[in-house]
Design an enzyme around this catalytic site. Structure first.
Site, PDB file in Angstrom:
ATOM      1  N   GLU A 156       0.183  10.933   1.132  1.00 40.75           N
ATOM      2  CA  GLU A 156      -1.210  10.447   1.187  1.00 40.75           C
ATOM      3  C   GLU A 156      -1.545   9.978   2.584  1.00 40.75           C
ATOM      4  O   GLU A 156      -2.651  10.202   3.072  1.00 40.75           O
ATOM      5  CB  GLU A 156      -1.397   9.299   0.179  1.00 40.75           C
ATOM      6  CG  GLU A 156      -2.854   8.889  -0.030  1.00 40.75           C
ATOM      7  CD  GLU A 156      -3.312   7.719   0.831  1.00 40.75           C
ATOM      8  OE1 GLU A 156      -4.477   7.331   0.725  1.00 40.75           O
ATOM      9  OE2 GLU A 156      -2.514   7.184   1.644  1.00 40.75           O
TER      10      GLU A 156
ATOM     11  N   ASP B  27       0.886  -1.182   0.000  1.00 37.88           N
ATOM     12  CA  ASP B  27       0.000   0.000   0.000  1.00 37.88           C
ATOM     13  C   ASP B  27       0.917   1.224   0.000  1.00 37.88           C
ATOM     14  O   ASP B  27       1.448   1.576   1.045  1.00 37.88           O
ATOM     15  CB  ASP B  27      -0.896  -0.037   1.229  1.00 37.88           C
ATOM     16  CG  ASP B  27      -1.625   1.275   1.470  1.00 37.88           C
ATOM     17  OD1 ASP B  27      -1.644   2.121   0.570  1.00 37.88           O
ATOM     18  OD2 ASP B  27      -2.150   1.458   2.588  1.00 37.88           O
TER      19      ASP B  27
HETATM   20 ZN   LIG Z   1      -2.918   3.577   0.249  1.00 38.85          ZN
END
Ligand SMILES: [Zn+2]
Length: 360
Positions: free
Chosen positions: A212, A183
């Site tokens: 993010e 991720d």
């Molecule tokens: Zn992510």
């Protein structure tokens, strides 16, 4: 020159793509320190994109222009950063206090090996030996204050302000892949392939975003700068699909390994554009690509800020499902990654502005 057909717009995952994912997963790029991943991204996309720039926050923006009068401007976003740690205080003797960056669970930290700083100095997250504690201490949950990063007395090799992450090297386990930061290195690797296989009729606006994991900071300015007609966010979403013993069925799995790309309808920061959700589902069904609907619920990704940029950007997210994200090692299925690539590449190849003219 190769004839442009739908088939050769489907990037295939082979040795080369796995090697790239391995490099991306092993690279250290905690939020705010994405340089290592950025370097790989720039190397990969520069020969294929028409325009490449690094913006003021460190996002990589790569544009591949389409032909025609006014090609549809499609933004594709994948975040380069990973959750991690930062050294905050020098206790001496190579021992440091630290804080977390992004959604890291303290329970995942004790006794884990870490890499610290730009040179990946090896260390370990230490705490008082459990067997030396009294019963009360043993029952108490471990807090950040109980933990230290210990790199040994290696003077000058690390310093307060250095980032750190889990020291996990990527490996393939049969049909699965194990690594840290999948991720969203999976999204980054997918987006690199899509830049290399850009369809001819759209302006492909690739944003490899920063920060993010700490409130979607990079994507906000990337979307402003790219000014797209629509956006697709490529991420990896948790699969909590483990067997259960105390109830009949696991009904809160979010997504499942082996069930194909997870298409979002709603998460805590975005209600995904129904026309784009429908288009992805129709594309999957028409082309026999397995897919799943991510269970509507919590979590979020770059779409949360992209869809609110300027006059609004119709947005949707597609994720490769992954177990144990934000921990030292995640597990994903190779087939889910390939099907995600197939779905997004096929959707882009056939996309037109008509999709945005349809009913919601
Ligand atoms: Zn992510």
């Amino acid at each position: 020159m190769a004839i442009l057909t739908e088939k050769n717009h489907l990037p295939q995952i082979g040795e080369e793509q796995l090697k790239l994912l391995e490099r991306l997963s092993n690279a250290v790029a905690v939020s705010g320190d994405e340089g290592e991943v950025r370097k790989i991204v720039l190397e990969e996309v520069r020969p294929h994109a028409d325009e490449v720039k690094v913006d003021a926050l460190g996002n990589v923006l790569a544009i591949k222009h389409g032909s025609g009068e006014r090609p549809l401007r499609v933004m594709l976003a994948a975040h380069m950063d990973e959750v991690g740690l930062m050294l905050t205080y020098d206790d001496g003797d190579g021992i440091y206090r630290f804080d977390t960056l992004g959604g890291v669970s303290i329970s995942d930290l004790p006794a884990k090996a870490v890499w610290v700083g730009k040179n990946h100095v090896p260390g370990v997250i230490g705490l008082k030996p459990w067997h030396l504690g009294n019963t009360d201490e043993q029952k108490k949950p471990v807090g950040l204050d109980d933990l230290r990063i210990d790199v040994g007395p290696v003077s000058g090799k690390v310093k307060v302000g250095d980032w750190a992450t889990f020291a996990t090297t990527f490996t393939q386990l049969g049909p699965s892949l194990r690594g840290k930061a999948l991720d969203d290195r999976l999204g980054v690797a997918t987006l690199i392939e899509l830049v290399k296989h850009a369809p001819p009729q759209i302006d492909l606006l690739a944003a490899f975003t920063v920060q993010e994991e700490i409130a979607l900071r990079g994507a906000r300015v990337a979307a402003y700068s790219l000014n797209p007609d629509m956006a697709i966010v490529l991420d990896s979403t948790p699969a909590y699909d483990l067997p259960v013993w105390d109830v009949d069925e696991n009904v809160r799995y979010n997504s499942k390994l082996g069930a194909g790309p997870a298409i979002y309808i709603a998460d805590s920061s975005t209600l995904h554009d129904p026309r784009l959700v429908r288009y992805l589902i129709e594309t999957a069904e028409e082309h026999g690509i397995p897919y799943q609907i991510r269970q509507p619920g919590g979590g979020g990704n770059d779409a949360g800020v992209i869809h609110k940029q300027r006059l609004g950007v119709p947005s949707v997210s597609v994720s490769v499902p992954g177990r144990y994200h934000h921990s030292p090692a995640a597990i994903v299925r190779l087939s889910d990654w390939q099907y995600t690539m197939d779905l997004v590449a096929t959707a882009l190849f056939n996309i037109s502005s008509k999709i945005l003219e349809g009913d919601r």
